[in-house]
Design a protein around this motif. Structure first.
Motif, mmCIF file in Angstrom:
data_model
loop_
_atom_site.group_PDB
_atom_site.id
_atom_site.type_symbol
_atom_site.label_atom_id
_atom_site.label_comp_id
_atom_site.label_asym_id
_atom_site.label_seq_id
_atom_site.Cartn_x
_atom_site.Cartn_y
_atom_site.Cartn_z
ATOM 1 N N VAL A 86 55.112 -2.035 53.667
ATOM 2 C CA VAL A 86 55.510 -1.287 54.849
ATOM 3 C C VAL A 86 54.967 -1.789 56.323
ATOM 4 O O VAL A 86 55.525 -2.147 57.259
ATOM 5 C CB VAL A 86 55.408 0.136 54.994
ATOM 6 N N VAL A 87 53.688 -2.574 56.042
ATOM 7 C CA VAL A 87 52.926 -3.075 57.115
ATOM 8 C C VAL A 87 53.788 -4.434 57.418
ATOM 9 O O VAL A 87 53.977 -4.698 58.670
ATOM 10 C CB VAL A 87 51.641 -3.375 56.883
ATOM 11 N N LYS A 88 53.990 -5.078 56.274
ATOM 12 C CA LYS A 88 54.554 -6.410 56.900
ATOM 13 C C LYS A 88 56.077 -6.171 57.486
ATOM 14 O O LYS A 88 56.432 -6.758 58.469
ATOM 15 C CB LYS A 88 55.022 -7.251 55.520
ATOM 16 N N GLN A 89 56.788 -5.188 56.978
ATOM 17 C CA GLN A 89 58.109 -4.842 57.532
ATOM 18 C C GLN A 89 57.911 -4.252 58.832
ATOM 19 O O GLN A 89 58.780 -4.896 59.852
ATOM 20 C CB GLN A 89 58.898 -3.687 56.776
ATOM 21 N N GLN A 90 56.846 -3.573 59.122
ATOM 22 C CA GLN A 90 56.773 -2.889 60.617
ATOM 23 C C GLN A 90 56.443 -4.177 61.535
ATOM 24 O O GLN A 90 56.797 -4.375 62.635
ATOM 25 C CB GLN A 90 55.715 -1.862 60.909
ATOM 26 N N ILE A 91 55.342 -5.220 61.229
ATOM 27 C CA ILE A 91 55.203 -6.342 61.986
ATOM 28 C C ILE A 91 56.451 -7.139 62.321
ATOM 29 O O ILE A 91 56.500 -7.532 63.402
ATOM 30 C CB ILE A 91 53.966 -7.213 61.541
ATOM 31 N N GLY A 92 57.191 -7.355 61.319
ATOM 32 C CA GLY A 92 58.377 -8.151 61.494
ATOM 33 C C GLY A 92 59.403 -7.419 62.345
ATOM 34 O O GLY A 92 60.039 -8.188 63.041
ATOM 35 N N THR A 93 59.548 -6.300 62.158
ATOM 36 C CA THR A 93 60.348 -5.565 63.082
ATOM 37 C C THR A 93 59.875 -5.743 64.390
ATOM 38 O O THR A 93 60.782 -5.806 65.461
ATOM 39 C CB THR A 93 60.420 -3.972 62.487
ATOM 40 N N TYR A 94 58.746 -5.279 65.003
ATOM 41 C CA TYR A 94 58.274 -5.485 66.071
ATOM 42 C C TYR A 94 58.570 -6.879 66.860
ATOM 43 O O TYR A 94 59.042 -7.175 67.822
ATOM 44 C CB TYR A 94 56.661 -5.488 65.909
ATOM 45 N N LEU A 95 58.382 -8.346 65.697
ATOM 46 C CA LEU A 95 58.504 -9.268 66.247
ATOM 47 C C LEU A 95 60.054 -9.834 66.321
ATOM 48 O O LEU A 95 60.547 -10.159 67.387
ATOM 49 C CB LEU A 95 58.000 -10.504 65.105
ATOM 50 N N ALA A 96 60.906 -9.134 65.474
ATOM 51 C CA ALA A 96 62.309 -9.354 65.561
ATOM 52 C C ALA A 96 62.792 -8.582 66.864
ATOM 53 O O ALA A 96 63.832 -9.062 67.659
ATOM 54 C CB ALA A 96 63.114 -8.732 64.318
ATOM 55 N N GLU A 97 62.350 -7.590 66.992
ATOM 56 C CA GLU A 97 62.843 -6.606 68.265
ATOM 57 C C GLU A 97 62.556 -7.219 69.727
ATOM 58 O O GLU A 97 63.055 -7.081 70.632
ATOM 59 C CB GLU A 97 62.386 -5.291 68.225
ATOM 60 N N GLY A 103 62.673 -10.534 70.052
ATOM 61 C CA GLY A 103 63.161 -11.844 70.233
ATOM 62 C C GLY A 103 62.527 -12.907 69.589
ATOM 63 O O GLY A 103 63.139 -14.113 69.642
ATOM 64 N N LYS A 104 61.619 -12.645 68.571
ATOM 65 C CA LYS A 104 60.932 -13.780 67.943
ATOM 66 C C LYS A 104 61.345 -13.458 66.215
ATOM 67 O O LYS A 104 60.612 -13.336 65.308
ATOM 68 C CB LYS A 104 59.494 -13.464 67.921
ATOM 69 N N GLY A 105 62.623 -13.942 66.027
ATOM 70 C CA GLY A 105 63.261 -13.777 64.772
ATOM 71 C C GLY A 105 62.518 -14.763 63.993
ATOM 72 O O GLY A 105 62.274 -14.452 62.614
ATOM 73 N N LYS A 106 62.301 -15.967 64.353
ATOM 74 C CA LYS A 106 61.422 -17.072 63.612
ATOM 75 C C LYS A 106 60.226 -16.696 63.012
ATOM 76 O O LYS A 106 59.896 -16.545 61.974
ATOM 77 C CB LYS A 106 61.318 -18.343 64.306
ATOM 78 N N ALA A 107 59.351 -16.006 63.821
ATOM 79 C CA ALA A 107 57.941 -15.434 63.305
ATOM 80 C C ALA A 107 58.223 -14.030 62.682
ATOM 81 O O ALA A 107 57.364 -13.991 61.496
ATOM 82 C CB ALA A 107 57.155 -14.974 64.781
ATOM 83 N N ALA A 108 59.393 -13.289 62.609
ATOM 84 C CA ALA A 108 59.457 -12.263 61.997
ATOM 85 C C ALA A 108 60.074 -12.436 60.557
ATOM 86 O O ALA A 108 59.415 -11.679 59.609
ATOM 87 C CB ALA A 108 60.696 -11.388 62.524
ATOM 88 N N LEU A 109 60.457 -13.687 60.227
ATOM 89 C CA LEU A 109 60.967 -13.897 59.076
ATOM 90 C C LEU A 109 60.066 -13.951 57.784
ATOM 91 O O LEU A 109 60.197 -13.302 56.656
ATOM 92 C CB LEU A 109 61.695 -15.254 58.936
#
Length: 179
Positions: free
Chosen positions: A55-66, A68-74
């Motif tokens: 869930v922590v990984k998902q939340q960090i990824g969501t923050y990055l994706a939202e 505009g950092k899709g590459k970092a979120a992946l």
């Protein structure tokens, strides 16, 4: 009540700065009230203390994706799926991310178009398989066939027809009939 809860978490974390569960719950609360940057920092702290919490990984990824950092979120989304492969929401979120940032991933040679579409479909199929009664996951899988560069109308129709057999709700049945 929210202000009181925020104050209580903040006070608790002063005395217990390494309580990973409290960091996660506080981060989720902060996200819910729109304090995204603060929430992100708490998720980063939790991740530093325990790097194996999906869930922590998902939340960090969501923050990055939202942001505009899709590459970092992946990598964060991929790790969430890896940590909890039987949790549908992580597969669903990965499928959404791949669809949202498809052009970025293709142009930066992270994926070929075929590989991206294959992985996107795989993520939506897995999410739908893990929660077969979740109408929204079934819908997104059906729609994913439309998102392909060459839409797979036959697979979409097969999916809609199979799903239609299981639906008793009139509104959902009408939605499926439209598809």
């Amino acid at each position: 009540h929210i202000s009181d809860l925020i104050g209580a978490y903040s006070a608790y974390l002063i005395d217990h700065p390494e309580d990973v569960n409290a960091l996660i719950l506080y981060g989720k609360l902060l996200r819910r009230v729109g304090k995204f940057d603060e929430a992100f920092n708490y998720f980063l702290k939790a991740d530093k203390l325990d790097p194996d919490i999906a869930v922590v990984k998902q939340q960090i990824g969501t923050y990055l994706a939202e942001g505009g950092k899709g590459k970092a979120a992946l990598p964060f989304y991929l790790r969430a799926v890896d940590l909890e492969p039987d949790t549908a929401i992580y597969h669903f979120a990965l499928g959404q991310l791949l669809n949202e940032y498809r052009e970025t991933y293709i142009s930066e040679d992270i994926f070929t178009r075929d590989a991206l579409e294959r992985e996107m479909l795989k993520a939506f199929k897995k999410a739908a398989a893990l929660q077969p009664d979740a109408f929204e996951l079934q819908m997104r899988l059906g729609e994913a066939y439309y998102d392909l560069s060459s839409p797979d109308w036959k697979s979409a129709l097969l999916h809609w027809n199979e799903l239609r057999k299981t639906i008793e709700n009139d509104l959902q049945a009408e939605i499926l009939d439209l598809h």
